[in-house]
Design a protein around this motif. Structure first.
Motif, mmCIF file in Angstrom:
data_model
loop_
_atom_site.group_PDB
_atom_site.id
_atom_site.type_symbol
_atom_site.label_atom_id
_atom_site.label_comp_id
_atom_site.label_asym_id
_atom_site.label_seq_id
_atom_site.Cartn_x
_atom_site.Cartn_y
_atom_site.Cartn_z
ATOM 1 N N LEU A 332 40.704 36.487 48.520
ATOM 2 C CA LEU A 332 41.575 35.507 47.868
ATOM 3 C C LEU A 332 40.944 34.121 47.829
ATOM 4 C CD1 LEU A 332 45.122 36.488 49.192
ATOM 5 C CD2 LEU A 332 44.467 36.248 46.792
ATOM 6 N N GLU A 333 40.174 33.789 48.873
ATOM 7 C CA GLU A 333 39.586 32.455 48.964
ATOM 8 C C GLU A 333 38.421 32.274 47.980
ATOM 9 O OE1 GLU A 333 38.433 31.581 52.930
ATOM 10 O OE2 GLU A 333 40.297 32.312 53.826
ATOM 11 N N HIS A 334 37.886 33.379 47.468
ATOM 12 C CA HIS A 334 36.666 33.284 46.661
ATOM 13 C C HIS A 334 36.829 33.906 45.277
ATOM 14 C CE1 HIS A 334 34.878 32.232 50.495
ATOM 15 N NE2 HIS A 334 35.151 33.430 50.991
ATOM 16 N N LEU A 335 38.042 33.934 44.761
ATOM 17 C CA LEU A 335 38.276 34.646 43.503
ATOM 18 C C LEU A 335 37.433 34.108 42.351
ATOM 19 C CD1 LEU A 335 42.129 35.380 43.490
ATOM 20 C CD2 LEU A 335 40.228 36.986 43.706
ATOM 21 N N LEU A 342 30.703 39.061 39.584
ATOM 22 C CA LEU A 342 30.959 40.387 39.026
ATOM 23 C C LEU A 342 30.710 40.441 37.516
ATOM 24 C CD1 LEU A 342 34.175 41.271 41.063
ATOM 25 C CD2 LEU A 342 31.908 42.291 41.302
ATOM 26 N N ASN A 343 30.568 39.295 36.890
ATOM 27 C CA ASN A 343 30.189 39.239 35.470
ATOM 28 C C ASN A 343 28.676 39.198 35.281
ATOM 29 O OD1 ASN A 343 32.430 39.272 33.554
ATOM 30 N ND2 ASN A 343 33.166 37.436 34.622
ATOM 31 N N HIS A 344 27.923 39.114 36.372
ATOM 32 C CA HIS A 344 26.468 39.064 36.275
ATOM 33 C C HIS A 344 25.947 40.409 35.752
ATOM 34 C CE1 HIS A 344 22.257 38.622 37.429
ATOM 35 N NE2 HIS A 344 22.489 37.328 37.609
ATOM 36 N N LYS A 383 40.908 41.343 36.701
ATOM 37 C CA LYS A 383 41.010 42.073 35.435
ATOM 38 C C LYS A 383 41.014 41.112 34.250
ATOM 39 C CE LYS A 383 43.785 45.706 35.176
ATOM 40 N NZ LYS A 383 42.880 46.864 35.053
ATOM 41 N N ASP A 384 41.521 39.926 34.488
ATOM 42 C CA ASP A 384 41.546 38.910 33.429
ATOM 43 C C ASP A 384 40.182 38.252 33.254
ATOM 44 O OD1 ASP A 384 42.834 37.080 31.527
ATOM 45 O OD2 ASP A 384 42.511 35.577 33.100
ATOM 46 N N LYS A 385 39.511 37.939 34.353
ATOM 47 C CA LYS A 385 38.250 37.209 34.302
ATOM 48 C C LYS A 385 37.027 38.128 34.133
ATOM 49 C CE LYS A 385 40.159 33.178 34.929
ATOM 50 N NZ LYS A 385 40.144 32.147 33.849
ATOM 51 N N VAL A 386 37.188 39.391 34.509
ATOM 52 C CA VAL A 386 36.072 40.351 34.388
ATOM 53 C C VAL A 386 36.582 41.529 33.554
ATOM 54 C CG1 VAL A 386 34.319 41.669 35.632
ATOM 55 C CG2 VAL A 386 35.383 39.671 36.724
ATOM 56 N N PRO A 387 36.570 41.392 32.240
ATOM 57 C CA PRO A 387 37.134 42.433 31.369
ATOM 58 C C PRO A 387 36.501 43.806 31.628
ATOM 59 C CG PRO A 387 36.648 40.450 30.113
ATOM 60 C CD PRO A 387 36.043 40.246 31.476
ATOM 61 N N GLY A 388 37.371 44.814 31.786
ATOM 62 C CA GLY A 388 36.901 46.176 31.997
ATOM 63 C C GLY A 388 36.578 46.524 33.434
ATOM 64 N N ILE A 389 36.763 45.591 34.355
ATOM 65 C CA ILE A 389 36.396 45.827 35.753
ATOM 66 C C ILE A 389 37.096 47.072 36.308
ATOM 67 C CG2 ILE A 389 38.230 44.339 36.633
ATOM 68 C CD1 ILE A 389 36.351 43.572 38.950
ATOM 69 N N THR A 390 36.396 47.798 37.144
ATOM 70 C CA THR A 390 36.976 48.947 37.835
ATOM 71 C C THR A 390 37.481 48.498 39.200
ATOM 72 O OG1 THR A 390 35.544 50.562 36.741
ATOM 73 C CG2 THR A 390 36.520 51.210 38.837
ATOM 74 N N ILE A 391 38.765 48.699 39.437
ATOM 75 C CA ILE A 391 39.354 48.414 40.749
ATOM 76 C C ILE A 391 39.674 49.750 41.410
ATOM 77 C CG2 ILE A 391 41.262 47.375 42.025
ATOM 78 C CD1 ILE A 391 39.446 45.312 40.800
ATOM 79 N N ALA A 392 39.032 50.013 42.542
ATOM 80 C CA ALA A 392 39.337 51.202 43.337
ATOM 81 C C ALA A 392 40.211 50.788 44.511
ATOM 82 C CB ALA A 392 38.045 51.839 43.835
ATOM 83 N N THR A 393 41.090 51.677 44.951
ATOM 84 C CA THR A 393 41.959 51.336 46.068
ATOM 85 C C THR A 393 42.261 52.558 46.925
ATOM 86 O OG1 THR A 393 43.938 50.076 46.687
ATOM 87 C CG2 THR A 393 44.186 51.709 44.935
#
Length: 612
Positions: A332-335, A342-344, A383-393
């Protein structure tokens, strides 16, 4: 004959070298104390009178035996030569045995297993994939769930049944080394893997060794064993780097905390150096791992984004970096910074963020230190800042105190976000954890909730909308069924491609033509470029990585020690053989001399008798 007969049966030559004439005196009266006289017709003045005219004379018997040769015992030359070249049966020389390594659990554990394999191979041990031919089993355990520990326990039992030497590693023995089934067995702690050779050597000698201490520098806990140790990568194209060990949480269900302890991070420069070395050895993909990557650096005055920006500077074009699991509180502190990283183009747009439950009540009982709103904030922002990102949980079903309403909130979360990668776990109470003492949800209820959530997960197909897309994918391994190569696209989604050997370790372009629940299939584009990201040829499978000059010197000292041991053993064996040869030679000479003297005495007595 009326009186009996005295018969010269044979000559025997015992090992003592003494010549013995064996006489067999058969007496008619069955009286062995003296010669009978009552039944004799004539008084005999001489024993010679017993011999009748039909009997052969002494000289006839002698000359009939002139061709008799004493039987000499033959030595088993082949066995003798074999014994001559073999060390004594009671000697044990470490460094020449075969070792089978089995690892359970997370990528951090797999990295530890690779380091232990590399050190053992560098010292001369042969790492084998055949458990039955191994002399020693190195079992690297996971303590997250009961089934993993059950497999570990069963493997120990099987090793003992097959009379294998055993060394135990990983989180199970580190967390609970006094369990009954671990008694008398050697243990290497999670922070002591750089001493695995010592433990294996002593175990092979028949000793039980336990190294469970923590690495410290001036009283400060270190991240663990050094990163520049030799290792054998399970996949030569993928380097797993542990950036820290332990964590800052105290989750009530977690047993790993008992093993890995509190947070201890590696310095940034050491991690960057390890990444550079990996790329120089042909690696094209790096995984960063730990119990919580988001907490990295808090103990040494730095942060995860600071590390990542340094790492991307050394990643060659066409190679990729994958970030490991991070808990919500620390990301949260480094969003903002994390979104940029993650866009690199050389970082997978992928992040593993365990939620465990969508009920704040359950999260509080778990002591997870966040609420569901925090998790959603992280996911929505990325998801907003990195379009298409995969979130695993990850989700735990049936945690103590979880109600049907709590579980339904979790179901709704999965239905809302449709996570493409979801790890569903039935709760298992781990010994020694606070959750194990809580009132448990009935086993049948836990199983049903696990089944229900799995059905929700399988109700949607996350990749259908990607059919027809043109994607760049990095090929790194072969599929389990050996029909395809496995590649990953920008979002670390699995793409199966044809088995073209020129693709392995390369970045290629494909057209997606099919999708499944966990994968897509891609056909290489005819005019596509193939990127070779590595700056050198990858190491062969099983080849040792990271043999530094310092380690080579240590290895040289060790091999010299082993060589001296071998020389001493061979010298002792040679001395024993020489003494045995001298003893045998002495016996042979004595035997031959006795034979000659006996024959000479016999001949001399015969000549005197003939002359008289």
């Amino acid at each position: 004959m009326c009186h009996g007969e005295l018969h010269l049966k044979s000559l025997q030559f015992p090992e003592s070298g003494v010549l013995i004439f064996q006489e067999d005196l058969r007496l008619i009266a069955n009286n062995q104390e003296k010669m009978p006289s009552a039944s004799c017709d004539t008084f005999l003045d001489d024993i010679e009178d017993i011999v009748s005219q039909e009997d052969s004379k002494p000289q006839d018997r002698h000359f009939a035996r002139k061709h008799v040769v004493p039987k000499v015992r033959r030595r088993n030359t082949q066995k003798y030569l074999q014994d001559e070249n073999s060390p004594p049966s009671d000697s044990t020389i470490p460094g020449i045995q075969k070792i089978w390594i089995r690892t359970w659990g997370c990528s951090h554990n797999n990295s530890d297993g690779e380091y232990m394999a590399g050190q053992l191979a560098a010292y001369g041990y042969k790492i084998t994939e055949n458990a039955s031919e191994a002399d020693l089993w190195l079992l690297n355990s996971c303590t997250v769930k009961n089934p993993a520990e059950d497999h570990f326990r069963n493997s120990i039992k099987k090793a003992q049944e097959e009379n294998k030497k055993v060394v135990l590693a990983g989180c199970v023995p580190q967390a609970q080394p006094r369990q009954d089934y671990l008694k008398g067995l050697s243990i290497i702690g999670v922070q002591q893997i750089d001493r695995v050779v010592e433990v294996v050597e002593e175990t092979i000698k028949g000793h039980s060794v336990r190294l469970l201490g923590q690495k410290k520098d001036n009283g400060k806990r270190l991240g663990g064993a050094r990163l520049d140790l030799p290792k054998i990568r399970k996949n030569p194209l993928i380097e797993i780097i542990s950036i820290n060990t332990g964590c800052l949480n105290a989750c009530t269900y977690c047993k790993t905390k008992h093993a890995r302890g509190n947070l201890a991070s590696y310095p940034v420069d050491e991690l960057v150096d390890r990444a550079k070395q990996s790329f120089q050895e042909g690696v094209c993909e790096i995984w960063l791992t730990s119990e919580d990557t988001g907490a990295y650096g808090r103990d040494i005055g730095t942060s995860l984004p600071a590390l990542l920006w340094k790492l991307v500077e050394v990643i060659p074009e066409g190679a990729m970096l994958r970030l490991g699991m991070t808990n919500p509180p620390y990301i949260l502190e480094h969003l903002e910074e994390m979104a940029k990283i993650l866009n690199h183009p050389r970082v997978y747009a992928f992040l593993h963020i365990p939620v465990q439950s969508a009920s704040d009540t359950v999260l509080m009982e778990m002591k997870r230190e966040y609420c569901v709103a925090d998790f959603k904030r992280v996911v929505d922002f990325l998801k907003d800042k990195v379009p298409g990102i995969t979130i695993a949980t990850d989700i735990i079903c049936g945690f103590p105190g979880e109600t049907d309403q709590d579980f339904q909130e979790t179901v709704k979360l999965v239905e809302e976000y449709k996570f493409p990668s979801l790890f569903i776990n039935q709760f298992y109470p781990r010994p020694g954890t606070p959750a194990a003492k809580m009132e448990q949800v009935p086993a049948q209820v836990k199983k049903q909730r696990t089944k229900d959530l799995s059905q929700v997960f399988h109700s949607y197909n996350p990749y259908d909308h990607k059919i027809g897309e043109r994607q760049k994918v990095l090929v790194t391994e072969e599929s389990f069924d050996s029909k395809f190569y496995v590649a990953h696209n920008r979002f670390y989604e699995q793409v199966l491609v044809p088995k073209n050997p020129t693709f392995m370790g390369k970045m290629v372009e494909v057209n997606v033509y099919e999708s499944g629940k966990h994968f897509m299939k891609g056909q290489p584009v005819s005019d596509a470029k193939v990127y070779a990201p590595s700056i050198s040829k990858p190491l062969a499978k099983g080849e040792i990585s990271g043999l530094t000059e310092e380690f080579r010197n240590r290895l040289g000292n060790h091999l010299n020690s082993v060589s001296h041991t071998l020389d001493a053993t061979q010298q002792d064996s040679a001395s024993s053989r020489m003494a045995l040869q001298l003893q045998r030679l002495h016996q042979d000479c004595t035997l031959r001399m006795s034979v000659v003297l006996a024959l000479f005495a016999f001949l001399f007595a015969f000549l005197i008798k003939m002359c008289s």
